[in-house]
Motif scaffolding. Structure first.
Motif, PDB file in Angstrom:
ATOM      1  N   TYR A 142      -8.288  -0.269  -1.563  1.00 49.54           N
ATOM      2  CA  TYR A 142      -7.105   0.257  -0.883  1.00 49.54           C
ATOM      3  C   TYR A 142      -7.446   1.022   0.390  1.00 49.54           C
ATOM      4  N   GLY A 143      -8.687   1.409   0.550  1.00 47.64           N
ATOM      5  CA  GLY A 143      -9.102   1.982   1.821  1.00 47.64           C
ATOM      6  C   GLY A 143      -9.093   0.981   2.954  1.00 47.64           C
ATOM      7  N   ASN A 144      -8.928  -0.298   2.622  1.00 47.52           N
ATOM      8  CA  ASN A 144      -8.853  -1.357   3.624  1.00 47.52           C
ATOM      9  C   ASN A 144      -7.427  -1.871   3.832  1.00 47.52           C
TER      10      ASN A 144
ATOM     11  N   ALA B 161       4.279   4.772   6.535  1.00 50.40           N
ATOM     12  CA  ALA B 161       4.462   3.406   6.041  1.00 50.40           C
ATOM     13  C   ALA B 161       4.955   2.490   7.162  1.00 50.40           C
ATOM     14  N   ASN B 162       5.911   2.979   7.969  1.00 48.25           N
ATOM     15  CA  ASN B 162       6.359   2.186   9.111  1.00 48.25           C
ATOM     16  C   ASN B 162       5.242   1.986  10.122  1.00 48.25           C
ATOM     17  N   PHE B 163       4.480   3.033  10.396  1.00 46.02           N
ATOM     18  CA  PHE B 163       3.356   2.916  11.326  1.00 46.02           C
ATOM     19  C   PHE B 163       2.374   1.853  10.836  1.00 46.02           C
ATOM     20  N   THR B 164       2.122   1.830   9.538  1.00 38.70           N
ATOM     21  CA  THR B 164       1.211   0.841   8.960  1.00 38.70           C
ATOM     22  C   THR B 164       1.755  -0.574   9.164  1.00 38.70           C
ATOM     23  N   GLY B 165       3.043  -0.768   8.895  1.00 41.59           N
ATOM     24  CA  GLY B 165       3.642  -2.076   9.119  1.00 41.59           C
ATOM     25  C   GLY B 165       3.597  -2.501  10.580  1.00 41.59           C
TER      26      GLY B 165
ATOM     27  N   VAL C  15       0.862  -1.175   0.000  1.00 41.97           N
ATOM     28  CA  VAL C  15       0.000   0.000   0.000  1.00 41.97           C
ATOM     29  C   VAL C  15       0.901   1.228   0.000  1.00 41.97           C
ATOM     30  N   LEU C  16       0.503   2.245  -0.750  1.00 46.55           N
ATOM     31  CA  LEU C  16       1.262   3.480  -0.843  1.00 46.55           C
ATOM     32  C   LEU C  16       0.728   4.501   0.160  1.00 46.55           C
TER      33      LEU C  16
ATOM     34  N   GLY D 231      -2.896 -11.056   2.697  1.00 44.52           N
ATOM     35  CA  GLY D 231      -4.118 -10.770   3.434  1.00 44.52           C
ATOM     36  C   GLY D 231      -3.912 -10.055   4.750  1.00 44.52           C
ATOM     37  N   ALA D 232      -2.666  -9.892   5.194  1.00 37.20           N
ATOM     38  CA  ALA D 232      -2.431  -9.306   6.510  1.00 37.20           C
ATOM     39  C   ALA D 232      -2.848  -7.834   6.565  1.00 37.20           C
ATOM     40  N   LEU D 233      -2.634  -7.097   5.491  1.00 37.36           N
ATOM     41  CA  LEU D 233      -3.041  -5.689   5.484  1.00 37.36           C
ATOM     42  C   LEU D 233      -4.551  -5.564   5.667  1.00 37.36           C
ATOM     43  N   GLU D 234      -5.310  -6.365   4.911  1.00 37.66           N
ATOM     44  CA  GLU D 234      -6.764  -6.309   5.039  1.00 37.66           C
ATOM     45  C   GLU D 234      -7.243  -6.814   6.401  1.00 37.66           C
ATOM     46  N   ARG D 235      -6.608  -7.841   6.920  1.00 38.61           N
ATOM     47  CA  ARG D 235      -7.031  -8.336   8.229  1.00 38.61           C
ATOM     48  C   ARG D 235      -6.885  -7.256   9.299  1.00 38.61           C
ATOM     49  N   CYS D 236      -5.883  -6.421   9.142  1.00 38.15           N
ATOM     50  CA  CYS D 236      -5.642  -5.369  10.129  1.00 38.15           C
ATOM     51  C   CYS D 236      -6.568  -4.177   9.944  1.00 38.15           C
ATOM     52  N   PHE D 237      -6.802  -3.761   8.706  1.00 40.61           N
ATOM     53  CA  PHE D 237      -7.426  -2.464   8.468  1.00 40.61           C
ATOM     54  C   PHE D 237      -8.826  -2.512   7.849  1.00 40.61           C
TER      55      PHE D 237
END
Length: 470
Positions: free
Chosen positions: A343-345, A163-167, A155-156, A318-324
């Motif tokens: 991408y909003g998810n 980006a680090n906070f997202t990770g 995700v951009l 799937g980890a990004l979507e599972r989180c957000f």
């Protein structure tokens, strides 16, 4: 109805601009902006690298009472260019050596302009399927260039901090809350991110770096064992691929082994340094990057994109979507249902422009090999700098060798105050700008050479100015 009056269903009867600017003026001003930008790029080498104005003067020229009536847009554009956009650092200047440069390519600027002009949004599949595919494509291209697994998703975002906070958020969601391990050379924004994510100070272990200013695998292993014995849960190791201070890279393979043994999330902050992995030489330095659970880089640095552009890549599908992921009723009509990406998810951003267009445009225009060549040029320029300094041992001392486009050195007989004064004098001249820093208890000067337009002459002349008596 008069023959000169268009029918009501004629699309050209609708004004082109929301607030009423006519099409001819829009075209003229748009062409003017392109000319202003290209003119500035052509004279870039002759402008001051950094200019900092005085607040009162800038406010007097750019502020004032709220405009209630229309005014001349040409005059407004000229004022922006001549005042607002002059009083700033020019990170794309070939002699901008401070912090980390931002040498943006014009093809990327075109993509950014087009996205802004089309008012693009990349949040839901139904609301932005085209921009979503561009972003998915760009994330896959970058992951491939870095040598990450094909399963990698991304995700951009605005830059390395977000980006680090997202990770970090994804790591906590996947692993569960626990202790994060960093070093005293980790970027200063990352402990702040961890605190704002909800970790308490006791869960943020800042380990001492070794003599090479890297994370020590032995120190890390000891800290993990200590925490587990005390009943604390290790969550994540934050490794660095190209530290801001010195360009040093933590021992990624050894860290990956430790993380695998303890089921700990391995996050790599490569905000500036990760792009080195697209070259053979950088890939060797960054061996183990492909084993990370998440990797961050800033394409607005060593991928030659305009600000702002950060990228968080996650190798667990799937980890990004599972989180957000969230699915409120009012977005039901535009959500993906068959594997497409909303991408909003994938982050905390819902209303988000299409940042991918500029990177897509520059990769399509120039090709990946041009990026590899440009990144390698930055590595070689730092090595040239180190070699030049070593040939003048009576004047200079190498503190840390050239690493991923950064070299740190000291002027013989200078302390921290003198180093800062020398750097300030060069910056005030407008010719070049660079950083002074502290490497633990050692004062140093620092050059970051990742702009492929920089020449050897730019470097040697800058060093001559630095060496001149204050």
């Amino acid at each position: 109805m008069s023959s000169s009056t268009p029918p009501s269903n004629d699309p050209f009867a609708i004004p082109a601009d929301t607030l009423g600017m006519d099409s001819a003026t829009m075209r003229r001003l748009g062409h003017k902006v392109v000319d202003m930008v290209v003119d500035r790029l052509e004279r870039r080498n002759t402008e001051a690298v950094i200019t900092t104005g005085k607040a009162d003067d800038l406010t007097a020229r750019l502020g004032g009472p709220l405009p209630d009536a229309p005014s001349d847009p040409d005059a407004a554009l000229d004022l922006l260019a001549e005042v607002a956009l002059t009083n700033m650092q020019h990170g794309d200047h070939p002699r901008y050596f401070a912090r980390v440069p931002g040498p943006a390519a014009f093809a990327a600027t075109l993509g950014d302009w087009l996205g802004t002009g089309f008012n693009t949004i990349c949040a839901s599949w139904g609301g932005g399927s085209g921009p979503a595919v561009v972003e998915t494509t760009v994330c896959a291209w970058v992951a491939e260039m870095l040598g990450l697994p094909a399963r990698t998703e991304g995700v951009l975002l605005s830059g390395g901090s977000m980006a680090n906070f997202t990770g970090f958020c994804v790591a906590r969601f996947e692993i569960g809350a626990g202790v994060a391990y960093l070093t005293d050379q980790t970027h200063a924004s990352l402990p702040r991110n961890l605190l704002q994510m909800g970790l308490v100070p006791e869960q943020i272990r800042i380990l001492p770096s070794d003599d090479a200013l890297r994370m020590s695998a032995d120190t890390l292993a000891h800290a993990i064992a200590e925490d587990k014995a005390a009943g604390r849960r290790p969550m994540m190791v934050v490794a660095t691929a190209g530290s801001t201070n010195t360009g040093a890279t933590d021992p990624l393979e050894a860290i990956a082994d430790i993380c695998a043994a303890h089921d700990i999330w391995m996050h790599v902050d490569g905000a500036y340094g990760a792009p080195a992995a697209i070259t053979d030489r950088g890939r060797a330095t960054l061996a183990g990057l492909e084993r990370a659970d998440s990797v961050v880089l800033d394409p607005h640095k060593w991928f030659f994109q305009p600000y702002d552009l950060g990228l968080c890549l996650v190798t667990r599908p799937g980890a990004l979507e599972r989180c957000f992921s969230m699915n409120p009723e009012y977005l039901r009509d535009v959500q993906a249902t068959s594997g497409e990406v909303n991408y909003g998810n994938r982050s905390l951003e819902l209303s988000r422009r299409s940042r991918a267009l500029k990177l897509w445009m520059s990769l399509r225009t120039h090709g990946a090999q041009a990026f590899r060549d440009a990144v390698l040029r930055g590595i070689e320029l730092a090595e040239f700098t180190e070699d030049h300094l070593r040939h003048n041992p009576s004047r200079w001392e190498i503190i840390t060798p050239a690493q991923l486009g950064i070299v740190c050195f000291a002027h013989r007989g200078s302390d921290a105050a003198d180093h800062a004064a020398r750097a300030a004098r060069v910056s005030a001249s407008g010719f070049a700008t660079l950083s002074s820093t502290m490497l633990k208890d050692r004062s140093a000067l620092r050059l970051c050479t990742i702009n492929p337009l920089t020449t050897e002459d730019d470097i040697t002349r800058t060093l001559e100015m630095l060496a001149a008596p204050n």
